[in-house]
Enzyme design. Sequence first.
Site, mmCIF file in Angstrom:
data_model
loop_
_atom_site.group_PDB
_atom_site.id
_atom_site.type_symbol
_atom_site.label_atom_id
_atom_site.label_comp_id
_atom_site.label_asym_id
_atom_site.label_seq_id
_atom_site.Cartn_x
_atom_site.Cartn_y
_atom_site.Cartn_z
ATOM 1 N N ILE A 1 0.844 -1.207 0.000
ATOM 2 C CA ILE A 1 0.000 0.000 0.000
ATOM 3 C C ILE A 1 0.874 1.251 0.000
ATOM 4 C CG2 ILE A 1 -1.788 1.281 1.251
ATOM 5 C CD1 ILE A 1 -2.874 -1.456 2.231
ATOM 6 N N THR B 1 -4.361 5.631 7.043
ATOM 7 C CA THR B 1 -5.280 4.620 6.503
ATOM 8 C C THR B 1 -4.927 3.247 7.078
ATOM 9 O OG1 THR B 1 -3.801 4.317 4.616
ATOM 10 C CG2 THR B 1 -5.697 5.764 4.274
ATOM 11 N N ALA B 2 -4.046 3.222 8.091
ATOM 12 C CA ALA B 2 -3.563 1.929 8.605
ATOM 13 C C ALA B 2 -4.498 1.425 9.704
ATOM 14 C CB ALA B 2 -2.126 2.068 9.089
ATOM 15 N N ARG B 3 -4.261 1.866 10.922
ATOM 16 C CA ARG B 3 -5.140 1.556 12.045
ATOM 17 C C ARG B 3 -5.090 2.727 13.007
ATOM 18 N NH1 ARG B 3 -7.240 -1.696 9.314
ATOM 19 N NH2 ARG B 3 -7.583 -3.909 9.702
ATOM 20 N N ASP C 1 -8.847 7.821 8.060
ATOM 21 C CA ASP C 1 -9.868 6.838 7.659
ATOM 22 C C ASP C 1 -10.064 5.791 8.742
ATOM 23 O OD1 ASP C 1 -11.652 5.603 5.728
ATOM 24 O OD2 ASP C 1 -10.113 4.069 5.400
ATOM 25 N N GLU D 1 -12.890 2.137 16.989
ATOM 26 C CA GLU D 1 -13.991 2.361 16.034
ATOM 27 C C GLU D 1 -15.231 1.622 16.500
ATOM 28 O OE1 GLU D 1 -12.697 1.210 12.124
ATOM 29 O OE2 GLU D 1 -10.969 2.536 12.201
ATOM 30 N N HIS E 1 -13.584 4.500 7.810
ATOM 31 C CA HIS E 1 -12.871 3.259 7.440
ATOM 32 C C HIS E 1 -13.339 2.740 6.072
ATOM 33 C CE1 HIS E 1 -10.573 -0.336 9.389
ATOM 34 N NE2 HIS E 1 -10.392 -0.321 8.094
ATOM 35 N N GLY F 1 -11.289 2.533 3.358
ATOM 36 C CA GLY F 1 -10.127 2.205 2.525
ATOM 37 C C GLY F 1 -10.408 1.201 1.414
ATOM 38 N N SER F 2 -11.037 0.101 1.748
ATOM 39 C CA SER F 2 -11.246 -0.955 0.743
ATOM 40 C C SER F 2 -12.672 -0.968 0.210
ATOM 41 C CB SER F 2 -10.907 -2.317 1.356
ATOM 42 O OG SER F 2 -11.762 -2.583 2.457
HETATM 43 C C1 DGY Z 1 -8.234 -4.228 6.155
HETATM 44 O O1 DGY Z 1 -8.355 -4.992 5.204
HETATM 45 O O2 DGY Z 1 -7.465 -4.454 7.088
HETATM 46 C C2 DGY Z 1 -9.069 -3.009 6.145
HETATM 47 O O3 DGY Z 1 -8.778 -2.131 7.138
HETATM 48 C C3 DGY Z 1 -10.532 -3.368 6.135
HETATM 49 O O4 DGY Z 1 -10.855 -3.176 4.821
#
Ligand code: DGY
Length: 342
Positions: free
Chosen positions: A181, A259-261, A285, A290, A308, A310-311
């Site tokens: 990523i 966008t990680a955690r 994100d 959460e 959240h 991202g995906s």
């Molecule tokens: C993941 O895949 O870890 C994302 O944060 C959830 O889509």
Amino acid sequence: MTSPADVQPATQSDNPASRSSARPALLLTRRLPDAVEARASCDYRALLNPEDRAFTGAEIAARATEIGADAVLCCAGDRLDAAAIAALPRSVRVLATFSVGTDHIDLEAARARGLTVTNTPDVLTDATADIALLLLLGAARRASEGERMIRANAWTGWTPTQLMGTHVGGKRLGIVGMGRIGQAVAARARAFGLTIHYSNRRRLPAELELGATYHADPEEMLAACDVLSLHFPATAETRHWLNAGRIARLPPGAILINTARGSVVDDGAVIDALKSGRLAAAGLDVFENEPNLHPGYRDLPNTFLLPHLGSATVETRNAMGFKALDNVDAVMAGRPAPDRVV
Ligand code: DGY
């Protein structure tokens, strides 16, 4: 890199398990995209969650027991701690998570229990990198403030000084964690004229580094980050990695992207820095705890916040589901799981 479009749902005839009368039992902890549920229901005796309730770990274990589950397809946000894993029925052989992150699973407890744990790498790389760029631009260009102004019917017209943000071209983007990523974010950011700095456990070969400046020590890189983007997993060691001390090493007015955690940043320190202007803006994100994010983020004008996402594209979420099912199929067939984490 595998793109979502490369991952096709297996049909019933592709999977010998689906032709057997004694199909294995599969628990889906959350509602999944229709195509994924259709394949799961075709190949397995699947227990779905049509109301998409967020079950506790104990409830997940109880539902797995109810159907004598052979496999559990779980998701980010399902808290599968040691107690939940211990409560799973012995019939469960694989925990296939519909995520690349595995921080919601006690991997040591799973290992000790002899469970296979799999995740869904690669297919969400591009979608997540796209969201990182959306956050970068949204935070730098004050998109949230502008959008709110319009929605509140508070826009009185164009002015030369209205909502002036930060020009990203020519700035330095520092990426902590230059995996799939991180590299995809770098590729997009180059197109916007940012120069890339990165820190990673291992230096990348020149063909992947593409002129980016490597910093063996992430602490030392911070002074070179007009924008800082985080791309490393949440672990006990990385909890609150971005704290007041590290923020102080960034150039004044830096922009933070996560966008990680959420747990990899210290919310209190980030919020203080956003209030003082030490950080110009943050595009986030992901959040610790959460969906109960630190309320301080909501009140700040200089945050660009997403839930959240991202995906969250149809193509990517389908691909993640098919990948998770591929892993379950492999374990059920006695083959090595393609995306085995444990
Ligand atoms: C993941 O895949 O870890 C994302 O944060 C959830 O889509």
